[in-house]
Design an enzyme around this catalytic site. Sequence first.
Site, PDB file in Angstrom:
ATOM      1  N   GLU A 275     133.999   7.985   6.341  1.00  0.00           N
ATOM      2  CA  GLU A 275     132.920   8.957   6.136  1.00  0.00           C
ATOM      3  C   GLU A 275     133.370  10.396   6.415  1.00  0.00           C
ATOM      4  O   GLU A 275     132.742  11.338   5.941  1.00  0.00           O
ATOM      5  CB  GLU A 275     131.702   8.579   7.002  1.00  0.00           C
ATOM      6  CG  GLU A 275     131.042   7.303   6.476  1.00  0.00           C
ATOM      7  CD  GLU A 275     129.984   6.730   7.396  1.00  0.00           C
ATOM      8  OE1 GLU A 275     129.033   6.123   6.880  1.00  0.00           O
ATOM      9  OE2 GLU A 275     130.105   6.861   8.629  1.00  0.00           O
TER      10      GLU A 275
ATOM     11  N   ASP B 208     124.560  -0.261  -0.217  1.00  0.00           N
ATOM     12  CA  ASP B 208     124.087  -1.643  -0.408  1.00  0.00           C
ATOM     13  C   ASP B 208     122.564  -1.625  -0.301  1.00  0.00           C
ATOM     14  O   ASP B 208     121.985  -0.592   0.032  1.00  0.00           O
ATOM     15  CB  ASP B 208     124.679  -2.563   0.677  1.00  0.00           C
ATOM     16  CG  ASP B 208     124.298  -2.087   2.080  1.00  0.00           C
ATOM     17  OD1 ASP B 208     125.083  -1.307   2.662  1.00  0.00           O
ATOM     18  OD2 ASP B 208     123.220  -2.440   2.564  1.00  0.00           O
TER      19      ASP B 208
END
Length: 230
Positions: free
Chosen positions: A12, A196
Site C-alpha cells: 500500500e 474483494d
Amino acid sequence: MKIAIMGAMPEEITPILKIVGEYKTTEYANNTYYEASYKGTELVIAHSKIGKVFSTLTATSMIQHFGCDKLLFSGVAGGINPSLKIGDLIVATKLSQHDLDITAFGHPMGFVPGGSVFVETDKELINIAKDVAKELGKTVQEGIIATGDQFVHDSKVKDAIVKNFNADALEMEGGSVAVVCDALNVPFFILRAISDTADTDASFSFDEFMESSAIISAEFIMKMVDKLVE
Ligand code: SAH
C-alpha cells in the site's frame, strides 16, 4: 505542514515511495518510517502492519513522535455496497469498529462509554478528494467504513455489519486511525480501493487484486498531496 501517509501493508505504500523517490529511513517503535521532502513539504510515510493495534501505534507515532499535523490513509478494502466494484475508490465519511462488542450491557455494537459508535473524517480533505476526482474524471464514492480485527469472507458477517453500521466497505485499520486522529485533533482522510467483496471467495479476489487496487488508491492519495502542497 507535515503530512503522514499511512498504509497497513507494504504494497500500500510502495507506490507512494516510488512517486516520492528519495527518503530517509528511520526505525521507531518496531516499525520503519520514511521521511521525505516532497515539493517543499515534509512527508512521513509508513505501513503499520495489519489491524487496529498496529495502526493505532503507527498513527500515534506519526503524530506524537514525528510531528505530523495531517494524516492520509491509503489502502484496500472489502466492498459491501453492491455499487462498489473491484478497483473502485471509497472515501470514508465516518468509521466504526465493527467488532467492539459490549452489547451484553445494553450498549449498541461499536460503542464503549466515553467513546462513540462513529468517528467522522475531515470535510476539507473530502472536498480536496472531490476536486481531484473531478480533475481526473474519476468516480469516488463517499461512505461509511467499518473496521475490525478480522478478514471478512462471509456474507453473514457482512450482513451483520450492514445491519449494525450501514457500512459500505470494511477493512482492518481505518476505525482505529480515526480514533487516534480525532483524539489528537489531527485532520485525517481514509481512502480505500476495493480488493474483494468480503464473500466466500474474498481471499482469492484479494490475492488477485490487492496490488493493483493499492496502486489506484496510492496514486489518488498522491494527487491529493499535490493539491495540499500547492
Ligand atoms: N494477505 C495478507 C492478509 C491481508 S488482511 C497476509 O497474508 O499477510 C486484509 C488487509 O486488507 C487488511 O489490511 C484490511 O484493511 C484490508 N482488507 C481488504 N479486504 C478485506 C476484507 N474482506 N476484510 C477485512 N479487511 C480487508
